[in-house]
Write an enzyme that holds these catalytic residues in place. Structure first.
Site, PDB file in Angstrom:
ATOM      1  N   TYR A 163      -7.278  -8.191  10.608  1.00 38.90           N
ATOM      2  CA  TYR A 163      -6.548  -6.998  11.068  1.00 38.90           C
ATOM      3  C   TYR A 163      -6.602  -6.903  12.594  1.00 38.90           C
ATOM      4  CZ  TYR A 163      -5.161  -2.049  11.295  1.00 38.90           C
ATOM      5  OH  TYR A 163      -4.526  -0.857  11.562  1.00 38.90           O
ATOM      6  N   HIS A 200      -3.291   7.218   0.923  1.00 36.73           N
ATOM      7  CA  HIS A 200      -3.530   6.671  -0.412  1.00 36.73           C
ATOM      8  C   HIS A 200      -4.911   7.144  -0.896  1.00 36.73           C
ATOM      9  CE1 HIS A 200      -3.859   3.883  -3.677  1.00 36.73           C
ATOM     10  NE2 HIS A 200      -2.687   3.353  -3.401  1.00 36.73           N
ATOM     11  N   LYS A 228      15.732  -8.813  19.528  1.00 38.46           N
ATOM     12  CA  LYS A 228      16.391  -9.697  20.511  1.00 38.46           C
ATOM     13  C   LYS A 228      17.873  -9.851  20.159  1.00 38.46           C
ATOM     14  CE  LYS A 228      15.931 -14.383  22.236  1.00 38.46           C
ATOM     15  NZ  LYS A 228      15.709 -15.648  21.543  1.00 38.46           N
ATOM     16  N   LYS A 265      -0.628 -12.670   8.489  1.00 42.37           N
ATOM     17  CA  LYS A 265       0.794 -13.045   8.448  1.00 42.37           C
ATOM     18  C   LYS A 265       1.678 -11.818   8.662  1.00 42.37           C
ATOM     19  CE  LYS A 265       0.863 -17.007   5.306  1.00 42.37           C
ATOM     20  NZ  LYS A 265       1.196 -17.406   3.921  1.00 42.37           N
ATOM     21  N   THR A 266       1.303 -10.717   8.032  1.00 39.02           N
ATOM     22  CA  THR A 266       2.118  -9.505   8.173  1.00 39.02           C
ATOM     23  C   THR A 266       2.182  -9.065   9.630  1.00 39.02           C
ATOM     24  OG1 THR A 266       1.720  -8.753   5.919  1.00 39.02           O
ATOM     25  CG2 THR A 266       2.255  -7.051   7.533  1.00 39.02           C
ATOM     26  N   THR A 326       0.820  -1.221   0.000  1.00 35.22           N
ATOM     27  CA  THR A 326       0.000   0.000   0.000  1.00 35.22           C
ATOM     28  C   THR A 326       0.849   1.264   0.000  1.00 35.22           C
ATOM     29  OG1 THR A 326      -0.160  -0.179   2.407  1.00 35.22           O
ATOM     30  CG2 THR A 326      -2.024  -0.990   1.130  1.00 35.22           C
ATOM     31  N   GLY A 327       2.103   1.127   0.350  1.00 34.44           N
ATOM     32  CA  GLY A 327       3.002   2.283   0.316  1.00 34.44           C
ATOM     33  C   GLY A 327       3.587   2.461  -1.074  1.00 34.44           C
ATOM     34  N   ARG A 353     -10.383   4.736   3.094  1.00 40.94           N
ATOM     35  CA  ARG A 353     -10.619   5.306   4.425  1.00 40.94           C
ATOM     36  C   ARG A 353     -11.481   6.543   4.288  1.00 40.94           C
ATOM     37  NH1 ARG A 353      -4.920   4.522   7.614  1.00 40.94           N
ATOM     38  NH2 ARG A 353      -3.960   4.404   5.552  1.00 40.94           N
TER      39      ARG A 353
HETATM   40  P1  NAD Z   1      -0.198   2.417   5.027  1.00 43.33           P
HETATM   41  O1  NAD Z   1      -0.958   1.336   4.360  1.00 43.33           O
HETATM   42  O2  NAD Z   1       0.010   3.690   4.303  1.00 43.33           O
HETATM   43  O3  NAD Z   1       1.231   1.898   5.493  1.00 43.33           O
HETATM   44  C1  NAD Z   1       1.556   0.555   5.716  1.00 43.33           C
HETATM   45  C2  NAD Z   1       2.876   0.252   5.026  1.00 43.33           C
HETATM   46  O4  NAD Z   1       3.249  -1.106   5.287  1.00 43.33           O
HETATM   47  C3  NAD Z   1       2.777   0.397   3.498  1.00 43.33           C
HETATM   48  O5  NAD Z   1       3.865   1.135   3.022  1.00 43.33           O
HETATM   49  C4  NAD Z   1       2.822  -1.055   3.009  1.00 43.33           C
HETATM   50  O6  NAD Z   1       3.343  -1.177   1.708  1.00 43.33           O
HETATM   51  C5  NAD Z   1       3.677  -1.704   4.071  1.00 43.33           C
HETATM   52  N1  NAD Z   1       3.482  -3.162   4.182  1.00 43.33           N
HETATM   53  C6  NAD Z   1       2.313  -3.844   4.219  1.00 43.33           C
HETATM   54  N2  NAD Z   1       2.556  -5.160   4.340  1.00 43.33           N
HETATM   55  C7  NAD Z   1       3.904  -5.308   4.377  1.00 43.33           C
HETATM   56  C8  NAD Z   1       4.760  -6.434   4.485  1.00 43.33           C
HETATM   57  N3  NAD Z   1       4.283  -7.675   4.578  1.00 43.33           N
HETATM   58  N4  NAD Z   1       6.099  -6.222   4.471  1.00 43.33           N
HETATM   59  C9  NAD Z   1       6.607  -4.966   4.372  1.00 43.33           C
HETATM   60  N5  NAD Z   1       5.848  -3.856   4.274  1.00 43.33           N
HETATM   61  C10 NAD Z   1       4.507  -4.036   4.273  1.00 43.33           C
HETATM   62  O7  NAD Z   1      -0.939   2.681   6.425  1.00 43.33           O
HETATM   63  P2  NAD Z   1      -0.603   3.708   7.594  1.00 43.33           P
HETATM   64  O8  NAD Z   1      -1.845   4.447   7.882  1.00 43.33           O
HETATM   65  O9  NAD Z   1       0.638   4.446   7.331  1.00 43.33           O
HETATM   66  O10 NAD Z   1      -0.378   2.696   8.808  1.00 43.33           O
HETATM   67  C11 NAD Z   1       0.896   2.411   9.343  1.00 43.33           C
HETATM   68  C12 NAD Z   1       0.736   1.531  10.577  1.00 43.33           C
HETATM   69  O11 NAD Z   1      -0.038   2.220  11.557  1.00 43.33           O
HETATM   70  C13 NAD Z   1       0.017   0.216  10.294  1.00 43.33           C
HETATM   71  O12 NAD Z   1       0.623  -0.815  11.050  1.00 43.33           O
HETATM   72  C14 NAD Z   1      -1.377   0.456  10.791  1.00 43.33           C
HETATM   73  O13 NAD Z   1      -1.998  -0.722  11.224  1.00 43.33           O
HETATM   74  C15 NAD Z   1      -1.135   1.419  11.945  1.00 43.33           C
HETATM   75  N6  NAD Z   1      -2.322   2.240  12.198  1.00 43.33           N
HETATM   76  C16 NAD Z   1      -2.663   3.282  11.380  1.00 43.33           C
HETATM   77  C17 NAD Z   1      -3.815   4.013  11.635  1.00 43.33           C
HETATM   78  C18 NAD Z   1      -4.241   5.178  10.798  1.00 43.33           C
HETATM   79  O14 NAD Z   1      -5.298   5.742  11.050  1.00 43.33           O
HETATM   80  N7  NAD Z   1      -3.476   5.654   9.832  1.00 43.33           N
HETATM   81  C19 NAD Z   1      -4.641   3.653  12.728  1.00 43.33           C
HETATM   82  C20 NAD Z   1      -4.267   2.582  13.506  1.00 43.33           C
HETATM   83  C21 NAD Z   1      -3.113   1.877  13.254  1.00 43.33           C
HETATM   84  N1  UDP Z   2     -17.129   5.360   5.943  1.00 43.07           N
HETATM   85  C1  UDP Z   2     -18.127   6.023   5.247  1.00 43.07           C
HETATM   86  N2  UDP Z   2     -17.933   6.284   3.926  1.00 43.07           N
HETATM   87  C2  UDP Z   2     -16.789   5.963   3.275  1.00 43.07           C
HETATM   88  C3  UDP Z   2     -15.752   5.310   3.982  1.00 43.07           C
HETATM   89  C4  UDP Z   2     -15.977   5.013   5.321  1.00 43.07           C
HETATM   90  O1  UDP Z   2     -19.190   6.340   5.788  1.00 43.07           O
HETATM   91  O2  UDP Z   2     -16.684   6.253   2.061  1.00 43.07           O
HETATM   92  C5  UDP Z   2     -17.316   5.094   7.388  1.00 43.07           C
HETATM   93  C6  UDP Z   2     -17.038   3.660   7.812  1.00 43.07           C
HETATM   94  O3  UDP Z   2     -18.189   2.851   7.671  1.00 43.07           O
HETATM   95  C7  UDP Z   2     -16.643   3.850   9.268  1.00 43.07           C
HETATM   96  C8  UDP Z   2     -15.958   5.215   9.279  1.00 43.07           C
HETATM   97  O4  UDP Z   2     -16.355   5.869   8.074  1.00 43.07           O
HETATM   98  O5  UDP Z   2     -17.786   3.911  10.087  1.00 43.07           O
HETATM   99  C9  UDP Z   2     -14.441   5.129   9.322  1.00 43.07           C
HETATM  100  O6  UDP Z   2     -14.027   4.247   8.301  1.00 43.07           O
HETATM  101  P1  UDP Z   2     -12.485   3.993   7.956  1.00 43.07           P
HETATM  102  O7  UDP Z   2     -12.463   2.907   6.946  1.00 43.07           O
HETATM  103  O8  UDP Z   2     -11.839   5.294   7.613  1.00 43.07           O
HETATM  104  O9  UDP Z   2     -11.824   3.541   9.331  1.00 43.07           O
HETATM  105  P2  UDP Z   2     -12.184   2.465  10.450  1.00 43.07           P
HETATM  106  O10 UDP Z   2     -13.577   1.920  10.231  1.00 43.07           O
HETATM  107  O11 UDP Z   2     -11.150   1.423  10.333  1.00 43.07           O
HETATM  108  O12 UDP Z   2     -12.120   3.266  11.700  1.00 43.07           O
END
Ligand code: NAD
Ligand code: UDP
Length: 307
Positions: free
Chosen positions: A139, A175, A99, A85-86, A31-32, A180
């Site tokens: 997740y 993205h 470690k 798995k990730t 996703t990055g 989201r």
């Molecule tokens: P993102 O999808 O932009 O970033 C995730 C990154 O991990 C991407 O660059 C993707 O390519 C990489 N990735 C995925 N699977 C991989 C693998 N198997 N090996 C190596 N790289 C891998 O999402 P983000 O919002 O930047 O989230 C980053 C972290 O923060 C995640 O662990 C996510 O669960 C956590 N998080 C984010 C939010 C949020 O609101 N943004 C909320 C809660 C938790």
């Molecule tokens: N949601 C929405 N319209 C959209 C995308 C999401 O109403 O186009 C709602 C979704 O059902 C959830 C909230 O917005 O209640 C947040 O969704 P998101 O996927 O951003 O994050 P998460 O559910 O993981 O908190």
């Protein structure tokens, strides 16, 4: 840093380089994207490595930020087995690396560990209400298992762990198609499309701007040895999805209407972080209000989409 080419990871790279660190930024680009870190490629203190965290990694480091994992429901449900798995194999591999090297290791956990919560707002002491067999489980349970592994490695091998639970965070470099809610609403409003409200739009989320969150990461990484967390990081400002849609339409302008679609299964009804612990242990609280953060994010997407 694992997941360093993602939304949060790329901002964390920027910040750590400014502070004078050397970074190995690891990503499998699921996703990055390279574009998120393109501006860092010429920096001699920055190294980009294509690698999947589900496979072992041998490098020498003294701090690990473990962010690798797709974060949006659309992406993590695309290949749910790989998502688990990730989280799980990725945690085992990175904890093994910590470690061997003696590195301090921080896990990017999530508010999803609370599931669809009956306690509101959610303190760290709440154990959550998570469906173990639904479409979000890969997740939620993957992240819960990663937390278990972190705390077991700490107890069993005395690892220097830190765990943060991130609540919905938004900002530039999200993205555009990851589904989201903040990116969806902004992209739809900028393109003149209808705004997709899932369910009746009364469900709530609390939105944290990315700069605030990165500050929280840094503060947590530098807390005293022996403090492990978990610590909630998020902005307590809570909004319904209808309120968010109205604010986005107001800030973008245009003529988008609301389009009501079915609520996805197990969608949490409410979510708000209790950040008492972050305030006291990290001296941290978010500063950016939703309207200001949205303006920055809208400006980013406007440029990206040429809208
Ligand atoms: P993102 O999808 O932009 O970033 C995730 C990154 O991990 C991407 O660059 C993707 O390519 C990489 N990735 C995925 N699977 C991989 C693998 N198997 N090996 C190596 N790289 C891998 O999402 P983000 O919002 O930047 O989230 C980053 C972290 O923060 C995640 O662990 C996510 O669960 C956590 N998080 C984010 C939010 C949020 O609101 N943004 C909320 C809660 C938790
Ligand atoms: N949601 C929405 N319209 C959209 C995308 C999401 O109403 O186009 C709602 C979704 O059902 C959830 C909230 O917005 O209640 C947040 O969704 P998101 O996927 O951003 O994050 P998460 O559910 O993981 O908190």
């Amino acid at each position: 840093m694992t997941g360093g080419a993602g939304f949060l990871g790329s901002h964390l790279c920027d910040r750590l380089l400014k502070e004078g660190h050397d970074i190995i930024c690891l990503d499998n680009f699921f996703t990055g994207t390279r574009n998120n870190v393109l501006h860092l490629q010429q920096n001699p203190h920055f190294e980009l490595l294509r690698h999947d965290v589900t496979f072992p990694l041998y490098v020498e480091v003294d701090q690990i930020y473990n962010l690798a994992c797709p974060a949006s429901p659309v992406h993590y449900q695309h290949d749910p087995v790989q998502t688990t798995k990730t989280s799980v194999h990725g945690a085992i591999n990175m904890l093994g690396l910590a470690k061997r090297t003696g590195a301090r290791i921080l896990q990017a956990s999530t508010s999803e560990v609370y599931g669809d919560p009956e306690v509101h707002p959610q303190p760290e002491s709440y154990w959550g209400r998570v469906n173990p067999i639904g479409p979000r489980s890969c997740y939620d349970e993957g992240k819960r298992c990663a937390e278990t592994l972190f705390f077991d490695y700490q107890r069993q091998h005395n690892l220097d762990i830190k765990v943060v639970r991130i609540f919905n965070t938004y900002g530039p470099r999200m993205h555009p198609n990851d589904g989201r809610v903040v990116s969806n609403f902004i992209v739809q409003a900028l393109s003149g499309e209808d705004i997709t409200i899932y369910g009746d739009g009364q469900q709530t989320r609390s939105f944290c701007y990315v700069d605030d969150l990165i500050e929280g990461f840094i503060n947590m990484m530098s807390t005293e040895t022996g403090f492990f967390g978990p610590v909630n990081l998020g902005n307590p400002g809570e909004f319904t999805m209808l309120e968010l849609a109205e604010l986005v339409i107001k800030l973008v302008g245009g003529r988008s209407k609301l389009l009501y679609l079915p609520l996805p299964q197990d969608d949490p009804k409410q979510r708000q972080p209790d950040i008492t612990l972050a305030k006291s242990k990290l001296g941290w609280q978010p500063k950016v209000v939703l309207e200001d953060g949205l303006k920055e994010t809208i400006a980013y997407f406007r440029k990206l989409l040429n809208a």
